[in-house]
Enzyme design. Sequence first.
Site, mmCIF file in Angstrom:
data_model
loop_
_atom_site.group_PDB
_atom_site.id
_atom_site.type_symbol
_atom_site.label_atom_id
_atom_site.label_comp_id
_atom_site.label_asym_id
_atom_site.label_seq_id
_atom_site.Cartn_x
_atom_site.Cartn_y
_atom_site.Cartn_z
ATOM 1 N N ALA A 20 14.413 70.494 17.265
ATOM 2 C CA ALA A 20 13.785 69.380 16.548
ATOM 3 C C ALA A 20 12.654 68.739 17.337
ATOM 4 O O ALA A 20 11.861 67.964 16.776
ATOM 5 C CB ALA A 20 14.834 68.330 16.203
ATOM 6 N N ALA A 54 7.934 72.897 20.087
ATOM 7 C CA ALA A 54 7.824 74.048 20.982
ATOM 8 C C ALA A 54 6.586 73.889 21.855
ATOM 9 O O ALA A 54 5.655 73.138 21.512
ATOM 10 C CB ALA A 54 7.747 75.350 20.188
ATOM 11 N N ALA A 105 17.462 79.883 13.351
ATOM 12 C CA ALA A 105 16.230 79.090 13.368
ATOM 13 C C ALA A 105 15.248 79.609 14.413
ATOM 14 O O ALA A 105 14.032 79.647 14.180
ATOM 15 C CB ALA A 105 16.553 77.620 13.632
ATOM 16 N N ASP A 164 15.020 82.696 15.417
ATOM 17 C CA ASP A 164 14.466 83.953 14.893
ATOM 18 C C ASP A 164 13.359 83.666 13.889
ATOM 19 O O ASP A 164 12.316 84.336 13.878
ATOM 20 C CB ASP A 164 15.562 84.773 14.211
ATOM 21 C CG ASP A 164 16.697 85.152 15.153
ATOM 22 O OD1 ASP A 164 16.435 85.314 16.355
ATOM 23 O OD2 ASP A 164 17.835 85.293 14.670
#
Length: 275
Positions: free
Chosen positions: A207, A210, A235, A237
Site C-alpha cells: 500500500a 514501490a 498482488a 505478481d
Amino acid sequence: MTKVVVLGDLNVDVVAVQSTSLALGSDTAARVSLLPGGGGANVASWLAKAGVEVTLVGRVGTDALAPVALSGLDGVDLQVVRDPEHATGTCVVLVAPGGERTMLPDPGANDALAVEDLPPLEGDVLHVSGYALLRPGSRSAALTAIERAREAGMKISVDPASSAPLGNDPVFLQRIAPIDLLLPNADEAVVLGPQIDVPEVVVKFGANGARWTNGVETVVGRAVPVDEVVDTTGAGDAFAAGFLSVWPHGMAADALAAGARCAAKAVTRVGSRDA
C-alpha cells in the site's frame, strides 16, 4: 510490441478467506475457493490482459487439478509440460481479515521442471519466478533458461518470490548473475541485503507503493488507492506484470504506474488472476 517469456509455477490455490483471526487449535469460519494460481502463471495472465505477447514455460500434472491451474490464461502461449508422475502444484492460502495472506505451498510438478522442457527462447524479456530458482528440482532448468536468454540478447527479470526460503539461500543472486532487473518486496529486499548488485531494482511496498532505482536515479511510485483490500494473493505478481508491460521500452515512472494499476485490481478480488 513487447514480448515476454515467463518461467515459473502453475498452481491450484485453495483459498480460505477467514471471517476472523485464525483460532489456532480450533475452528475459524471461512469462505473456501479452488482457484488458479502460481507465480509464473499469474504474471503471464496479467501480461496477456495488458496486451503483451507472452509465453509461459512450466509444468503441471495429468490429474484433475491441471485444468484448474491452466484456466484464466487466455492469450498466453502455453509451453507447459504434462507430468505423468507428479501432481499439479497446490497451495493452501489463508487470507486474514484485511487481506494479508499466508501460504502453504506443495510444488508438485513445478519442482520437476527440466532443461528438456525448455522451448526456444525468443523475445524482449525472460521473467523468472524465484520459486523455480529456490527449489533444487527446477533450479537447473531455470538457470539454463537464464543463460540461454542472456545469449539471445534478452533482458532478464527475476522476482525473488518469498522471504522465508530466501533466508536459506545466501548465494541466490550470485548464482543467477548477471540479470537486468530484480523485483523484491520489502521483506525480500531486507533478506537479500548486500547480495543486491543488479542494474535495476524495484522494491514493492504494498500500500506504500514501490521504488525503482538504477543506482544513480531513484523514482518512487504511489500505490493506487482502493476502497477495500480483499486478498493480497498475487498482488506482487500483478505489479510485476504491469511493470514489465512497459519497462523494456518505457520510462520507470510509467512502468511503476502500470504496476500499481494492476496490483490495485488484484487486491480487490479473491484469487490471483484477473477475471
